[in-house]
Enzyme design. Structure first.
Site, PDB file in Angstrom:
ATOM      1  N   ASP A 261      75.991  47.391  41.817  1.00 45.21           N
ATOM      2  CA  ASP A 261      74.583  47.701  42.082  1.00 45.21           C
ATOM      3  C   ASP A 261      74.391  49.177  42.382  1.00 45.21           C
ATOM      4  O   ASP A 261      73.332  49.740  42.123  1.00 45.21           O
ATOM      5  CB  ASP A 261      74.063  46.848  43.237  1.00 45.21           C
ATOM      6  CG  ASP A 261      73.915  45.416  42.762  1.00 45.21           C
ATOM      7  OD1 ASP A 261      74.912  44.688  42.782  1.00 45.21           O
ATOM      8  OD2 ASP A 261      72.812  45.067  42.300  1.00 45.21           O
TER       9      ASP A 261
HETATM   10  O1  MRU Z   1      71.440  39.967  44.024  1.00 36.68           O
HETATM   11  P1  MRU Z   1      71.666  40.160  42.552  1.00 36.68           P
HETATM   12  O2  MRU Z   1      71.848  38.884  41.817  1.00 36.68           O
HETATM   13  O3  MRU Z   1      70.633  41.063  41.933  1.00 36.68           O
HETATM   14  O4  MRU Z   1      73.064  40.920  42.479  1.00 36.68           O
HETATM   15  C1  MRU Z   1      73.586  41.219  41.229  1.00 36.68           C
HETATM   16  C2  MRU Z   1      74.924  41.863  41.280  1.00 36.68           C
HETATM   17  O5  MRU Z   1      75.479  42.105  42.332  1.00 36.68           O
HETATM   18  C3  MRU Z   1      75.506  42.284  39.963  1.00 36.68           C
HETATM   19  O6  MRU Z   1      76.902  42.240  39.998  1.00 36.68           O
HETATM   20  C4  MRU Z   1      75.072  43.729  39.655  1.00 36.68           C
HETATM   21  O7  MRU Z   1      73.701  43.883  39.799  1.00 36.68           O
HETATM   22  C5  MRU Z   1      75.468  44.135  38.285  1.00 36.68           C
HETATM   23  S1  MRU Z   1      74.543  43.291  37.037  1.00 36.68           S
HETATM   24  C6  MRU Z   1      75.007  43.959  35.563  1.00 36.68           C
END
Ligand code: MRU
Length: 391
Positions: A261
């Protein structure tokens, strides 16, 4: 057919509602900036790149309507018009979720596009809107292309560092959360690497974690693997250590691959809660730990993980669960039937802590795979991420 979780044509954006997967496949219309904010905040759409693209395109949808009808039709700020309204909308969208940096990166780039369009001689609101729409649409196209490159570079790197035991010559990998078509504009990052290994016939099996509490693994990644017929096995988050201890050799488990993220300038990586634990297990069991992320996820302005804001979500995501009832058939197998229900799974429905992400220290990461290539730690043990922006 490739899973399409976002349907966009000029003036219209629909997204697959991820809160209802895998039980129902329902597309929802994103007609306004508020619709996009709500969908991101409630996690109808999630995943760092997907959040940024839906936010950017929601403004494009409003601007297309504006260029056709001459009015924005959404009064986020009563007296605002033109480029001010675009900037205001982007800044509002930024407040939807704090950890993923891709949205911030998209906002910065789109603000620059608006500023450049504004100062062109004779520029009208129509021209500024058009410049914005084109830039947002390009982000959608670029993200898919970037993910395909991440998939290719990542698979090449893994195969170079794997023990391809003849005669089968295949490897298994572990992944966490959902980083696929649902989390991006298409194909995926970490899941893109899995796809690439599978397409080249090097994938024996992918083990994917349930990813509590929101279950991105069991609900969403499982859905993508079924859709693409990729050989996959679901495990709970707490089974990774046992899997590596008991089956590393027999399954030829080569690596753990995750998305991100936000990657700080030193390589510290914020990703779905549980990632940090997996990185420690990878280190203990000597399997590679790989982060797959486009450059839009790398935040050189944040020096280390200590500066990354970590979103905390409601305790009820931990203490309850959504699903469909099952009935037992005569042969003992289960069949789902009935509507989606929310059930309590904890004695205390309010007393839970729910950080959505954790930070993995760069020292536990073997490489970061971007669309421009793979970044490894230098001999001094440090990542130099700025290099990847020079190419
Ligand atoms: O809370 P989320 O589902 O938005 O978290 C998503 C993640 O942690 C993913 O691994 C990250 O965003 C990469 S998506 C290509």
């Amino acid at each position: 057919m490739v899973l399409q979780a976002m349907k966009y044509s000029r003036g219209k954006l629909e997204i697959l509602d991820q809160l209802r997967l895998p039980h129902e496949e329902v597309f929802i219309d994103i007609r306004t900036v508020q619709d996009a904010w709500d969908a991101i905040h409630s996690m109808q759409v999630r995943g760092a790149p997907a959040i940024a693209i839906v936010a950017a395109l929601s403004v494009a949808v409003c601007l297309s309507r504006c260029n056709r009808n001459g009015a924005w039709h959404e009064r986020l700020e009563p007296d605002m018009t033109g480029s001010c309204l675009i900037i205001h909308s982007l800044r509002f969208l930024l407040t939807s979720r704090p950890t993923a940096v891709n949205l911030g990166d998209a906002v910065k780039k789109l603000e620059k596009v608006v500023d450049a369009a504004k100062v062109k001689a004779g520029a009208t609101d129509f021209d500024i809107n058009e410049a914005y729409i084109q830039a947002a649409e390009q982000m959608l196209i670029d993200d898919v292309q970037d993910n395909e490159n991440i998939g290719r570079f990542g698979a090449d790197w893994i195969l170079r560092h794997s023990n391809l035991i003849p005669p089968v010559g295949k490897i298994s990998v572990i992944t966490h959360c959902n980083t696929g078509s649902l989390a991006t504009a298409g194909y995926g990052t970490a899941l893109g690497i899995v796809r690439s290994l599978h397409a080249r016939n090097f994938l024996k099996r992918v083990y994917y974690t349930e990813t509590r509490p929101y279950n991105q693994g069991s609900r969403l990644t499982g859905y993508e693997f079924l859709y693409d017929k990729i050989p996959a096995t679901l495990i709970t988050d707490s089974m990774v250590g046992a899997l590596l201890g008991l089956k590393r050799e027999s399954e030829n488990i080569s690596c753990i691959i995750v998305g991100a993220d936000r990657v700080a300038a030193n390589g510290d990586t914020a990703n779905k809660i549980g990632t940090y634990g997996l990185a420690n297990l990878a280190s203990f069991h000597s399997v590679k730990f790989i982060v797959a992320a486009p450059r839009t996820t790398i935040d050189l302005s944040t020096a280390s993980g200590a500066g990354i804001p970590i979103e905390e979500r409601p305790p009820t995501e931990v203490t309850t669960m959504k699903g469909r009832p099952v009935k037992k058939l005569e042969d003992g197998s289960l069949e789902v039937e009935g509507d989606v229900q929310e059930i309590a799974i904890a004695a205390d429905l309010t007393g839970a802590w729910n950080p959505a992400f954790d930070v993995t220290c760069y020292k536990l990461i073997d490489c970061i795979v971007t669309e421009k290539g793979v970044i490894e730690r230098r001999e001094n043990g440090e990542f130099h991420l700025d290099d990847i922006f020079q190419t």
